[in-house]
Design a protein around this motif. Structure first.
Motif, mmCIF file in Angstrom:
data_model
loop_
_atom_site.group_PDB
_atom_site.id
_atom_site.type_symbol
_atom_site.label_atom_id
_atom_site.label_comp_id
_atom_site.label_asym_id
_atom_site.label_seq_id
_atom_site.Cartn_x
_atom_site.Cartn_y
_atom_site.Cartn_z
ATOM 1 N N ASP A 1 49.739 -42.047 -18.633
ATOM 2 C CA ASP A 1 48.983 -42.431 -19.827
ATOM 3 C C ASP A 1 48.915 -41.248 -20.780
ATOM 4 O O ASP A 1 49.176 -41.361 -21.959
ATOM 5 C CB ASP A 1 47.572 -42.880 -19.436
ATOM 6 N N ARG A 2 48.558 -40.085 -20.232
ATOM 7 C CA ARG A 2 48.503 -38.870 -21.045
ATOM 8 C C ARG A 2 48.564 -37.640 -20.142
ATOM 9 O O ARG A 2 48.248 -37.704 -18.963
ATOM 10 C CB ARG A 2 47.267 -38.843 -21.932
ATOM 11 N N ILE A 3 48.984 -36.559 -20.758
ATOM 12 C CA ILE A 3 49.007 -35.268 -20.082
ATOM 13 C C ILE A 3 48.052 -34.366 -20.864
ATOM 14 O O ILE A 3 48.222 -34.172 -22.071
ATOM 15 C CB ILE A 3 50.423 -34.656 -20.061
ATOM 16 N N ASP A 4 47.053 -33.865 -20.175
ATOM 17 C CA ASP A 4 46.024 -33.041 -20.799
ATOM 18 C C ASP A 4 46.263 -31.592 -20.404
ATOM 19 O O ASP A 4 46.023 -31.203 -19.267
ATOM 20 C CB ASP A 4 44.656 -33.527 -20.308
ATOM 21 N N GLN B 1 56.805 -33.911 -12.065
ATOM 22 C CA GLN B 1 57.397 -34.328 -10.788
ATOM 23 C C GLN B 1 56.467 -34.007 -9.621
ATOM 24 O O GLN B 1 56.318 -34.816 -8.698
ATOM 25 C CB GLN B 1 58.748 -33.649 -10.579
ATOM 26 N N LYS B 2 55.834 -32.842 -9.651
ATOM 27 C CA LYS B 2 54.889 -32.476 -8.587
ATOM 28 C C LYS B 2 53.695 -33.423 -8.573
ATOM 29 O O LYS B 2 53.232 -33.842 -7.512
ATOM 30 C CB LYS B 2 54.404 -31.037 -8.764
ATOM 31 N N ALA B 3 53.189 -33.765 -9.764
ATOM 32 C CA ALA B 3 52.030 -34.659 -9.856
ATOM 33 C C ALA B 3 52.364 -36.035 -9.272
ATOM 34 O O ALA B 3 51.572 -36.614 -8.523
ATOM 35 C CB ALA B 3 51.563 -34.786 -11.303
ATOM 36 N N VAL B 4 53.539 -36.548 -9.589
ATOM 37 C CA VAL B 4 53.957 -37.859 -9.069
ATOM 38 C C VAL B 4 54.139 -37.789 -7.556
ATOM 39 O O VAL B 4 53.716 -38.687 -6.821
ATOM 40 C CB VAL B 4 55.249 -38.343 -9.774
ATOM 41 N N PHE B 5 54.752 -36.719 -7.066
ATOM 42 C CA PHE B 5 54.918 -36.547 -5.619
ATOM 43 C C PHE B 5 53.560 -36.529 -4.915
ATOM 44 O O PHE B 5 53.359 -37.203 -3.912
ATOM 45 C CB PHE B 5 55.689 -35.252 -5.309
ATOM 46 N N ILE B 6 52.618 -35.768 -5.461
ATOM 47 C CA ILE B 6 51.278 -35.674 -4.863
ATOM 48 C C ILE B 6 50.580 -37.030 -4.903
ATOM 49 O O ILE B 6 49.955 -37.435 -3.924
ATOM 50 C CB ILE B 6 50.439 -34.592 -5.574
ATOM 51 N N LEU B 7 50.709 -37.739 -6.018
ATOM 52 C CA LEU B 7 50.093 -39.066 -6.130
ATOM 53 C C LEU B 7 50.613 -39.984 -5.032
ATOM 54 O O LEU B 7 49.836 -40.621 -4.320
ATOM 55 C CB LEU B 7 50.393 -39.681 -7.506
ATOM 56 N N ASP C 1 58.089 -30.815 -17.151
ATOM 57 C CA ASP C 1 58.741 -31.846 -16.333
ATOM 58 C C ASP C 1 58.656 -31.517 -14.835
ATOM 59 O O ASP C 1 58.533 -32.414 -14.005
ATOM 60 C CB ASP C 1 60.164 -32.118 -16.862
ATOM 61 N N SER C 2 58.673 -30.226 -14.464
ATOM 62 C CA SER C 2 58.475 -29.848 -13.050
ATOM 63 C C SER C 2 57.055 -30.169 -12.595
ATOM 64 O O SER C 2 56.841 -30.660 -11.479
ATOM 65 C CB SER C 2 58.730 -28.356 -12.852
ATOM 66 N N LEU C 3 56.103 -29.877 -13.463
ATOM 67 C CA LEU C 3 54.699 -30.186 -13.135
ATOM 68 C C LEU C 3 54.513 -31.701 -12.994
ATOM 69 O O LEU C 3 53.818 -32.168 -12.090
ATOM 70 C CB LEU C 3 53.769 -29.610 -14.206
#
Length: 190
Positions: A94-97, A75-81, A71-73
């Protein structure tokens, strides 16, 4: 020796197969063209040097115990996006690989074709990439029409069913168009 009546029946059958083959081909030409080009591109996606599919980068640790919580990763991905691409893009996943052997996690978003790769242990950005392969795949299987028209997979199902049956018809009629005349010639020689 083949009878005249049997020969006429074989010729009639051959003409029917030729007509079915021709009309089916003419009717579905554009779809077969799209499927063949998109299939060719999908076959090359991993060897496209990042043009079709961004390469997978490596993180710092392959030990899951060293990784940040998912969940921390996320949040970071959404922030970066939102920070690096556009704040107006949807954050729906869609998916987390999870690539343990590479120490990396890819977040692939549902409503657009961006993917964010993060180091599993540090959460540092490894790559932001446009996943053209996902768009090509959606074109290939017809699901791009479902997304565009807001249907829930019914167009994809119909499209793949029609194209699968058409390919089967082409295979059978094409084989018969090749084999039928050979069979008739052989029967005529006997």
């Amino acid at each position: 020796m083949i009878t005249q009546k049997k020969r006429k029946q074989q010729a009639k059958t051959l003409r029917i197969f030729r007509k079915v083959h021709r009309y089916t081909g003419a009717l579905l030409f554009i779809f077969f063209f799209v499927i063949s080009v998109s299939g060719l591109l999908l076959g090359w996606k991993k060897d496209s040097k990042g043009v079709i599919l961004p390469p997978s980068y490596e993180g710092t640790s392959t030990e899951l115990k060293d990784w940040l919580p998912l969940d921390s990763l996320h949040q970071k991905a959404v922030f970066i996006l939102h920070d690096s691409v556009s704040p107006s893009l949807s954050a729906r996943i869609d998916r987390i690989d999870v690539r343990k052997e590479k120490g990396m996690v890819k977040f692939i978003f549902e409503d657009h074709y961006y993917g964010i790769q993060l180091d599993g242990a540090t959460g540092n950005l490894l790559n932001i990439g446009k996943r053209h392969s996902d768009l090509i795949e959606n074109i290939h299987d017809g699901s791009v029409l479902d997304a565009y028209l807001g249907t829930s997979g019914s167009i994809k199902l119909a499209y793949t069913s029609i194209m699968g049956v058409a390919l089967l018809v082409f295979t059978v009629t094409g084989f018969w168009l090749w084999y039928g005349p050979k069979r008739m010639r052989k029967a005529k020689q006997q």
